[in-house]
Design a protein around this motif. Structure first.
Motif, PDB file in Angstrom:
ATOM      1  N   ASP A 169      -8.354 -11.433  10.018  1.00  0.00           N
ATOM      2  CA  ASP A 169      -8.534 -13.285  10.723  1.00  0.00           C
ATOM      3  C   ASP A 169      -9.667 -12.091  11.941  1.00  0.00           C
ATOM      4  OD1 ASP A 169      -6.600 -14.486  10.974  1.00  0.00           O
ATOM      5  OD2 ASP A 169      -5.184 -14.300  12.150  1.00  0.00           O
ATOM      6  N   TRP A 170     -10.105 -11.569  12.058  1.00  0.00           N
ATOM      7  CA  TRP A 170     -11.340 -11.410  12.771  1.00  0.00           C
ATOM      8  C   TRP A 170     -12.660 -11.020  11.319  1.00  0.00           C
ATOM      9  CZ3 TRP A 170      -7.012 -10.040  14.992  1.00  0.00           C
ATOM     10  CH2 TRP A 170      -7.246 -10.448  16.104  1.00  0.00           C
ATOM     11  N   GLY A 171     -12.775 -11.501   9.638  1.00  0.00           N
ATOM     12  CA  GLY A 171     -13.575 -11.290   9.282  1.00  0.00           C
ATOM     13  C   GLY A 171     -13.129 -10.365   8.281  1.00  0.00           C
ATOM     14  N   LEU A 172     -12.455  -9.131   8.127  1.00  0.00           N
ATOM     15  CA  LEU A 172     -12.090  -8.365   7.292  1.00  0.00           C
ATOM     16  C   LEU A 172     -11.395  -8.052   6.283  1.00  0.00           C
ATOM     17  CD1 LEU A 172     -12.032  -5.562  10.088  1.00  0.00           C
ATOM     18  CD2 LEU A 172     -13.960  -5.908   9.390  1.00  0.00           C
ATOM     19  N   THR A 173     -12.217  -8.881   4.989  1.00  0.00           N
ATOM     20  CA  THR A 173     -12.130  -9.041   3.786  1.00  0.00           C
ATOM     21  C   THR A 173     -12.021  -8.733   2.801  1.00  0.00           C
ATOM     22  OG1 THR A 173     -13.741 -10.474   3.585  1.00  0.00           O
ATOM     23  CG2 THR A 173     -11.848 -11.726   4.843  1.00  0.00           C
ATOM     24  N   TYR A 174     -12.428  -7.592   3.090  1.00  0.00           N
ATOM     25  CA  TYR A 174     -12.674  -6.966   1.822  1.00  0.00           C
ATOM     26  C   TYR A 174     -11.577  -6.532   1.017  1.00  0.00           C
ATOM     27  CZ  TYR A 174     -13.892  -2.343  -1.321  1.00  0.00           C
ATOM     28  OH  TYR A 174     -13.455  -2.359  -2.030  1.00  0.00           O
ATOM     29  N   ASN A 175     -11.155  -6.305  -0.452  1.00  0.00           N
ATOM     30  CA  ASN A 175     -10.064  -5.626  -0.716  1.00  0.00           C
ATOM     31  C   ASN A 175     -10.352  -5.845  -2.704  1.00  0.00           C
ATOM     32  OD1 ASN A 175      -7.713  -5.033  -1.281  1.00  0.00           O
ATOM     33  ND2 ASN A 175      -6.907  -6.812   0.569  1.00  0.00           N
ATOM     34  N   ALA A 176      -9.062  -4.914  -3.322  1.00  0.00           N
ATOM     35  CA  ALA A 176      -9.865  -5.049  -4.344  1.00  0.00           C
ATOM     36  C   ALA A 176      -8.097  -4.804  -5.219  1.00  0.00           C
ATOM     37  CB  ALA A 176     -10.214  -3.546  -5.514  1.00  0.00           C
ATOM     38  N   ALA A 177      -8.310  -6.089  -6.651  1.00  0.00           N
ATOM     39  CA  ALA A 177      -6.969  -6.455  -7.151  1.00  0.00           C
ATOM     40  C   ALA A 177      -6.814  -4.824  -7.589  1.00  0.00           C
ATOM     41  CB  ALA A 177      -7.202  -7.126  -8.505  1.00  0.00           C
ATOM     42  N   LEU A 178      -5.259  -4.940  -7.839  1.00  0.00           N
ATOM     43  CA  LEU A 178      -4.515  -3.314  -8.514  1.00  0.00           C
ATOM     44  C   LEU A 178      -4.245  -4.101 -10.026  1.00  0.00           C
ATOM     45  CD1 LEU A 178      -1.926  -2.320  -6.018  1.00  0.00           C
ATOM     46  CD2 LEU A 178      -5.000  -1.214  -6.393  1.00  0.00           C
TER      47      LEU A 178
END
Length: 204
Positions: A169-178
């Protein structure tokens, strides 16, 4: 002890309502003591465990109004570069552009807009939380732990509380798929607050 919004169930009257002397004595401006306060968070990692961290540098002000508790306010500034999860490389990733981008957005801020009593010494403070360039409402449930005078003559008040947000919701969207499914970093973040604040001396 009611600090914020006390409900009045008595019949309406034109008489002035009595103010609780103990509550009135707490009226004033308080500075958050970072040496005896903590602002922390917990987030799911790799779908199976939790990572915990905190922000070592923060400052803020509480204005408590004993005569009109609903007018009490809170403001907090947190320095993003002070994040500490116990792993230097991870902290470096958090302050990078993938997450907080601390060089461009050095502070996370909270400014209250409303305070209310939920029952007993439990309260809810609602306000605007700003992370990076995004401002959204946040409600924090708090427990009032009381007041005391420390050995140095400082009058203190204490609160502890928590809230949950979705970092996306605050634009912190970084991620990595497992490979096994799911993602590396959970979206839900639990925020924890343990606050000790010192009353400012009255101005002459």
């Amino acid at each position: 002890m009611a600090l914020f919004n006390r409900k009045n169930t008595a019949p309406s009257t034109t008489a002035t309502l009595a103010v609780d002397p103990a509550l009135a004595a707490l009226t004033g401006t308080y500075t958050i003591d970072p040496a005896h306060s903590s602002i922390g968070f917990t987030v799911r990692h790799a779908m199976v465990t939790n990572v915990r961290g905190s922000f070592g540098e923060h400052e803020g002000t509480l204005v408590l109004d004993g005569a009109n508790p609903a007018a009490s306010t809170a403001s907090i500034d947190v320095r993003i570069s002070s994040v500490d999860t116990g792993i230097t490389d991870r902290d470096g990733h958090l302050v990078s552009g993938d997450f907080f981008d601390a060089e461009k957005f050095p502070l996370m801020t909270f400014r209250s807009t409303q305070a209310e009593q939920l029952g007993g010494d439990t309260y809810r403070v609602t306000g605007d939380l700003t992370i990076k360039d995004v401002t959204r409402p946040l409600s924090i449930d708090l427990e009032f732990n009381g007041s005391a005078t420390d050995p140095y003559g400082n009058q203190r008040v204490g609160f502890e509380g928590s809230a949950e947000i979705l970092r996306s919701d605050w634009g912190l969207t970084y991620n990595a798929a497992l490979e096994t499914g799911g993602v590396l970093v959970g979206d839900k973040v639990k925020l924890n607050f343990d606050i000790s604040a010192i009353k400012a001396a009255p101005q002459a």
